[in-house]
Design a protein around this motif. Sequence first.
Motif, PDB file in Angstrom:
ATOM      1  N   SER A  84      -6.999   2.419 -13.913  1.00 38.83           N
ATOM      2  CA  SER A  84      -6.836   1.238 -13.075  1.00 38.83           C
ATOM      3  C   SER A  84      -8.189   0.653 -12.679  1.00 38.83           C
ATOM      4  CB  SER A  84      -6.004   1.550 -11.831  1.00 38.83           C
ATOM      5  OG  SER A  84      -6.652   2.493 -11.008  1.00 38.83           O
ATOM      6  N   HIS A  85      -9.203   1.512 -12.563  1.00 45.39           N
ATOM      7  CA  HIS A  85     -10.559   1.039 -12.270  1.00 45.39           C
ATOM      8  C   HIS A  85     -11.074   0.185 -13.436  1.00 45.39           C
ATOM      9  CE1 HIS A  85     -14.433   1.424 -10.110  1.00 45.39           C
ATOM     10  NE2 HIS A  85     -14.955   1.355 -11.327  1.00 45.39           N
ATOM     11  N   THR A  86     -10.824   0.647 -14.646  1.00 49.55           N
ATOM     12  CA  THR A  86     -11.269  -0.066 -15.838  1.00 49.55           C
ATOM     13  C   THR A  86     -10.599  -1.426 -15.961  1.00 49.55           C
ATOM     14  OG1 THR A  86     -11.727   1.991 -17.004  1.00 49.55           O
ATOM     15  CG2 THR A  86     -11.386   0.051 -18.368  1.00 49.55           C
ATOM     16  N   THR A  87      -9.307  -1.491 -15.636  1.00 50.52           N
ATOM     17  CA  THR A  87      -8.573  -2.751 -15.765  1.00 50.52           C
ATOM     18  C   THR A  87      -8.623  -3.592 -14.490  1.00 50.52           C
ATOM     19  OG1 THR A  87      -6.491  -1.720 -15.077  1.00 50.52           O
ATOM     20  CG2 THR A  87      -6.989  -1.782 -17.464  1.00 50.52           C
ATOM     21  N   ARG A  88      -9.306  -3.076 -13.464  1.00 50.66           N
ATOM     22  CA  ARG A  88      -9.450  -3.768 -12.164  1.00 50.66           C
ATOM     23  C   ARG A  88      -8.094  -3.994 -11.497  1.00 50.66           C
ATOM     24  NH1 ARG A  88     -13.689  -2.231 -10.717  1.00 50.66           N
ATOM     25  NH2 ARG A  88     -13.712  -3.741  -9.065  1.00 50.66           N
ATOM     26  N   ASP A  89      -7.181  -3.041 -11.641  1.00 50.11           N
ATOM     27  CA  ASP A  89      -5.842  -3.098 -11.065  1.00 50.11           C
ATOM     28  C   ASP A  89      -5.873  -2.439  -9.683  1.00 50.11           C
ATOM     29  OD1 ASP A  89      -3.169  -2.830 -10.347  1.00 50.11           O
ATOM     30  OD2 ASP A  89      -2.552  -1.957 -12.255  1.00 50.11           O
ATOM     31  N   ALA A  90      -6.124  -3.240  -8.662  1.00 51.71           N
ATOM     32  CA  ALA A  90      -6.298  -2.711  -7.299  1.00 51.71           C
ATOM     33  C   ALA A  90      -5.030  -2.052  -6.777  1.00 51.71           C
ATOM     34  CB  ALA A  90      -6.747  -3.822  -6.359  1.00 51.71           C
ATOM     35  N   ALA A  97      -5.806   8.708  -0.558  1.00 53.31           N
ATOM     36  CA  ALA A  97      -5.210   9.149   0.699  1.00 53.31           C
ATOM     37  C   ALA A  97      -5.511   8.102   1.770  1.00 53.31           C
ATOM     38  CB  ALA A  97      -5.806  10.503   1.114  1.00 53.31           C
ATOM     39  N   GLU A  98      -4.742   8.108   2.832  1.00 52.62           N
ATOM     40  CA  GLU A  98      -4.941   7.147   3.921  1.00 52.62           C
ATOM     41  C   GLU A  98      -6.349   7.215   4.504  1.00 52.62           C
ATOM     42  OE1 GLU A  98      -2.968   4.728   5.186  1.00 52.62           O
ATOM     43  OE2 GLU A  98      -1.444   5.141   3.673  1.00 52.62           O
ATOM     44  N   ASN A  99      -6.882   8.420   4.614  1.00 55.14           N
ATOM     45  CA  ASN A  99      -8.188   8.636   5.258  1.00 55.14           C
ATOM     46  C   ASN A  99      -9.332   8.740   4.252  1.00 55.14           C
ATOM     47  OD1 ASN A  99      -7.329  11.081   4.180  1.00 55.14           O
ATOM     48  ND2 ASN A  99      -8.238  12.296   5.813  1.00 55.14           N
ATOM     49  N   ARG A 101      -8.169   2.665   3.530  1.00 50.70           N
ATOM     50  CA  ARG A 101      -7.665   1.858   2.406  1.00 50.70           C
ATOM     51  C   ARG A 101      -8.090   0.397   2.463  1.00 50.70           C
ATOM     52  NH1 ARG A 101      -1.645   4.088   0.928  1.00 50.70           N
ATOM     53  NH2 ARG A 101      -2.342   6.022  -0.044  1.00 50.70           N
ATOM     54  N   ASP A 102      -8.177  -0.191   3.654  1.00 52.33           N
ATOM     55  CA  ASP A 102      -8.569  -1.608   3.738  1.00 52.33           C
ATOM     56  C   ASP A 102      -9.984  -1.820   3.237  1.00 52.33           C
ATOM     57  OD1 ASP A 102      -6.083  -2.300   4.733  1.00 52.33           O
ATOM     58  OD2 ASP A 102      -6.742  -2.357   6.827  1.00 52.33           O
ATOM     59  N   ARG A 158     -10.129  -1.119  -0.549  1.00 55.81           N
ATOM     60  CA  ARG A 158      -9.553  -2.229  -1.335  1.00 55.81           C
ATOM     61  C   ARG A 158     -10.554  -3.385  -1.431  1.00 55.81           C
ATOM     62  NH1 ARG A 158      -4.791  -4.291  -3.353  1.00 55.81           N
ATOM     63  NH2 ARG A 158      -3.487  -2.623  -2.570  1.00 55.81           N
ATOM     64  N   ALA A 159     -11.211  -3.706  -0.327  1.00 52.79           N
ATOM     65  CA  ALA A 159     -12.207  -4.788  -0.342  1.00 52.79           C
ATOM     66  C   ALA A 159     -13.357  -4.433  -1.278  1.00 52.79           C
ATOM     67  CB  ALA A 159     -12.713  -5.062   1.068  1.00 52.79           C
ATOM     68  N   TRP A 160     -13.829  -3.183  -1.217  1.00 52.87           N
ATOM     69  CA  TRP A 160     -14.897  -2.729  -2.114  1.00 52.87           C
ATOM     70  C   TRP A 160     -14.424  -2.820  -3.566  1.00 52.87           C
ATOM     71  CZ3 TRP A 160     -13.896   1.696  -5.090  1.00 52.87           C
ATOM     72  CH2 TRP A 160     -14.924   2.037  -5.971  1.00 52.87           C
ATOM     73  N   PHE A 161     -13.235  -2.323  -3.827  1.00 57.67           N
ATOM     74  CA  PHE A 161     -12.704  -2.299  -5.185  1.00 57.67           C
ATOM     75  C   PHE A 161     -12.649  -3.703  -5.774  1.00 57.67           C
ATOM     76  CE2 PHE A 161      -9.495  -2.129  -8.487  1.00 57.67           C
ATOM     77  CZ  PHE A 161      -9.738  -0.919  -9.109  1.00 57.67           C
ATOM     78  N   GLY A 162     -12.278  -4.676  -4.968  1.00 53.02           N
ATOM     79  CA  GLY A 162     -12.155  -6.040  -5.432  1.00 53.02           C
ATOM     80  C   GLY A 162     -13.478  -6.719  -5.715  1.00 53.02           C
TER      81      GLY A 162
END
Length: 106
Positions: A12-18, A26-28, A41-42, A45-49
């Motif tokens: 999912s990292h390779t395909t940018r599928d957040a 995990a939540e923490n 997670r918030d 998610r922002a970093w991932f994007g």
Amino acid sequence: MLPDTITKYLASHTTRDADTAMQSYAENAEVTDDGKTYRGRDEIRAWFGSAASEYTYTSELIATRKIDDTTYVATHHLEGDFPGGTVDLDFTFTLEDDRIVRLVIA
């Protein structure tokens, strides 16, 4: 061999599928990349994007290793238009209950 959680995350990292990537955390969870730590997670998610979005590059998984029962390393070779043009990065994962609780990219 990497656990399924990590294998699915890396795909999912390779395909940018957040959405799929976030299911692995995990939540923490915490992610450290480029000297900055993102918590929860918030923030993740922002970093991932936005991570490395200013560059075009290819990434190839070149090695994996198990450190202990909860820690795994996946080494990727990147080539692209970022400063230096090539780099090998270690993605060090810590798992708990089949979820990523920590990821350090260095």
